[in-house]
Write a protein that holds these residues in place. Structure first.
Motif, PDB file in Angstrom:
ATOM      1  N   ARG A   1      -3.161  19.086  -2.341  1.00  0.00           N
ATOM      2  CA  ARG A   1      -4.238  18.453  -1.561  1.00  0.00           C
ATOM      3  C   ARG A   1      -4.107  16.940  -1.654  1.00  0.00           C
ATOM      4  O   ARG A   1      -3.655  16.397  -2.662  1.00  0.00           O
ATOM      5  CB  ARG A   1      -5.607  18.865  -2.098  1.00  0.00           C
ATOM      6  N   VAL A   2      -4.534  16.270  -0.604  1.00  0.00           N
ATOM      7  CA  VAL A   2      -4.454  14.810  -0.544  1.00  0.00           C
ATOM      8  C   VAL A   2      -5.519  14.200  -1.458  1.00  0.00           C
ATOM      9  O   VAL A   2      -6.692  14.567  -1.382  1.00  0.00           O
ATOM     10  CB  VAL A   2      -4.655  14.307   0.901  1.00  0.00           C
ATOM     11  N   VAL A   3      -5.106  13.269  -2.308  1.00  0.00           N
ATOM     12  CA  VAL A   3      -6.055  12.543  -3.158  1.00  0.00           C
ATOM     13  C   VAL A   3      -6.129  11.069  -2.781  1.00  0.00           C
ATOM     14  O   VAL A   3      -7.040  10.362  -3.203  1.00  0.00           O
ATOM     15  CB  VAL A   3      -5.747  12.715  -4.663  1.00  0.00           C
ATOM     16  N   ALA A   4      -5.172  10.584  -1.972  1.00  0.00           N
ATOM     17  CA  ALA A   4      -5.225   9.211  -1.453  1.00  0.00           C
ATOM     18  C   ALA A   4      -4.378   9.164  -0.189  1.00  0.00           C
ATOM     19  O   ALA A   4      -3.317   9.783  -0.108  1.00  0.00           O
ATOM     20  CB  ALA A   4      -4.698   8.221  -2.482  1.00  0.00           C
ATOM     21  N   ALA A   5      -4.862   8.426   0.817  1.00  0.00           N
ATOM     22  CA  ALA A   5      -4.146   8.333   2.094  1.00  0.00           C
ATOM     23  C   ALA A   5      -4.263   6.925   2.658  1.00  0.00           C
ATOM     24  O   ALA A   5      -5.160   6.169   2.297  1.00  0.00           O
ATOM     25  CB  ALA A   5      -4.722   9.342   3.087  1.00  0.00           C
ATOM     26  N   GLY A   6      -3.348   6.605   3.552  1.00  0.00           N
ATOM     27  CA  GLY A   6      -3.333   5.266   4.137  1.00  0.00           C
ATOM     28  C   GLY A   6      -2.979   4.212   3.102  1.00  0.00           C
ATOM     29  O   GLY A   6      -3.515   3.121   3.115  1.00  0.00           O
ATOM     30  N   CYS A   7      -2.053   4.545   2.212  1.00  0.00           N
ATOM     31  CA  CYS A   7      -1.702   3.658   1.105  1.00  0.00           C
ATOM     32  C   CYS A   7      -0.495   2.791   1.461  1.00  0.00           C
ATOM     33  O   CYS A   7       0.429   3.239   2.137  1.00  0.00           O
ATOM     34  CB  CYS A   7      -1.371   4.482  -0.136  1.00  0.00           C
ATOM     35  N   HIS A   8      -0.530   1.558   0.971  1.00  0.00           N
ATOM     36  CA  HIS A   8       0.572   0.618   1.183  1.00  0.00           C
ATOM     37  C   HIS A   8       0.885  -0.066  -0.133  1.00  0.00           C
ATOM     38  O   HIS A   8      -0.029  -0.481  -0.863  1.00  0.00           O
ATOM     39  CB  HIS A   8       0.209  -0.407   2.258  1.00  0.00           C
ATOM     40  N   GLY A   9       2.179  -0.178  -0.428  1.00  0.00           N
ATOM     41  CA  GLY A   9       2.619  -0.816  -1.661  1.00  0.00           C
ATOM     42  C   GLY A   9       2.302  -2.306  -1.675  1.00  0.00           C
ATOM     43  O   GLY A   9       2.230  -2.951  -0.624  1.00  0.00           O
ATOM     44  N   ARG A  10       2.128  -2.830  -2.888  1.00  0.00           N
ATOM     45  CA  ARG A  10       1.835  -4.259  -3.064  1.00  0.00           C
ATOM     46  C   ARG A  10       2.727  -4.821  -4.175  1.00  0.00           C
ATOM     47  O   ARG A  10       2.252  -5.447  -5.111  1.00  0.00           O
ATOM     48  CB  ARG A  10       0.369  -4.467  -3.413  1.00  0.00           C
ATOM     49  N   GLY A  11       4.022  -4.552  -4.064  1.00  0.00           N
ATOM     50  CA  GLY A  11       4.945  -5.040  -5.080  1.00  0.00           C
ATOM     51  C   GLY A  11       4.720  -4.346  -6.409  1.00  0.00           C
ATOM     52  O   GLY A  11       4.704  -3.127  -6.480  1.00  0.00           O
ATOM     53  N   ASP A  12       4.516  -5.137  -7.447  1.00  0.00           N
ATOM     54  CA  ASP A  12       4.314  -4.591  -8.792  1.00  0.00           C
ATOM     55  C   ASP A  12       2.886  -4.122  -9.041  1.00  0.00           C
ATOM     56  O   ASP A  12       2.594  -3.568 -10.090  1.00  0.00           O
ATOM     57  CB  ASP A  12       4.677  -5.639  -9.852  1.00  0.00           C
ATOM     58  N   ARG A  13       2.001  -4.360  -8.094  1.00  0.00           N
ATOM     59  CA  ARG A  13       0.607  -3.956  -8.258  1.00  0.00           C
ATOM     60  C   ARG A  13       0.404  -2.541  -7.732  1.00  0.00           C
ATOM     61  O   ARG A  13       1.211  -2.038  -6.968  1.00  0.00           O
ATOM     62  CB  ARG A  13      -0.291  -4.951  -7.517  1.00  0.00           C
TER      63      ARG A  13
END
Length: 91
Positions: A70-82
């Protein structure tokens, strides 16, 4: 419950509904999620998975529950080391 019980993790659905102050189905529809895109990568880490989509489809995170993923997070984008920045998540 938000959408099908086979789609969203229970804590994610509750958090989305609580944050928006409207039923979860409406809250998800109101979010600026990336358009559906082909999957370009999947990485599984035990009971957790990261699914990457083509173009700007973003990333989704899934967890294994009784009955399946099941999806627990969506529409995610990386932010380098964060940590990833996600439009919908449980916390």
């Amino acid at each position: 419950m938000c959408g099908s019980e086979r789609e969203w993790g229970p804590d994610t659905a509750a958090a989305v509904e609580d944050a928006a102050g409207v039923p979860c189905d409406q809250a998800v529809g109101d979010e600026a999620l990336p358009a559906p895109a082909p999957v370009t990568g999947v990485a599984v880490f035990g009971q957790w998975a990261k699914v990457t989509m083509a173009a700007d489809g973003g990333t989704a995170f899934l967890a294994m529950f009784h009955g399946g993923w099941r999806v627990v997070a969506a529409g995610c984008h990386g932010r380098g080391d964060r940590p990833y920045d996600c439009e919908l998540c449980e916390g």
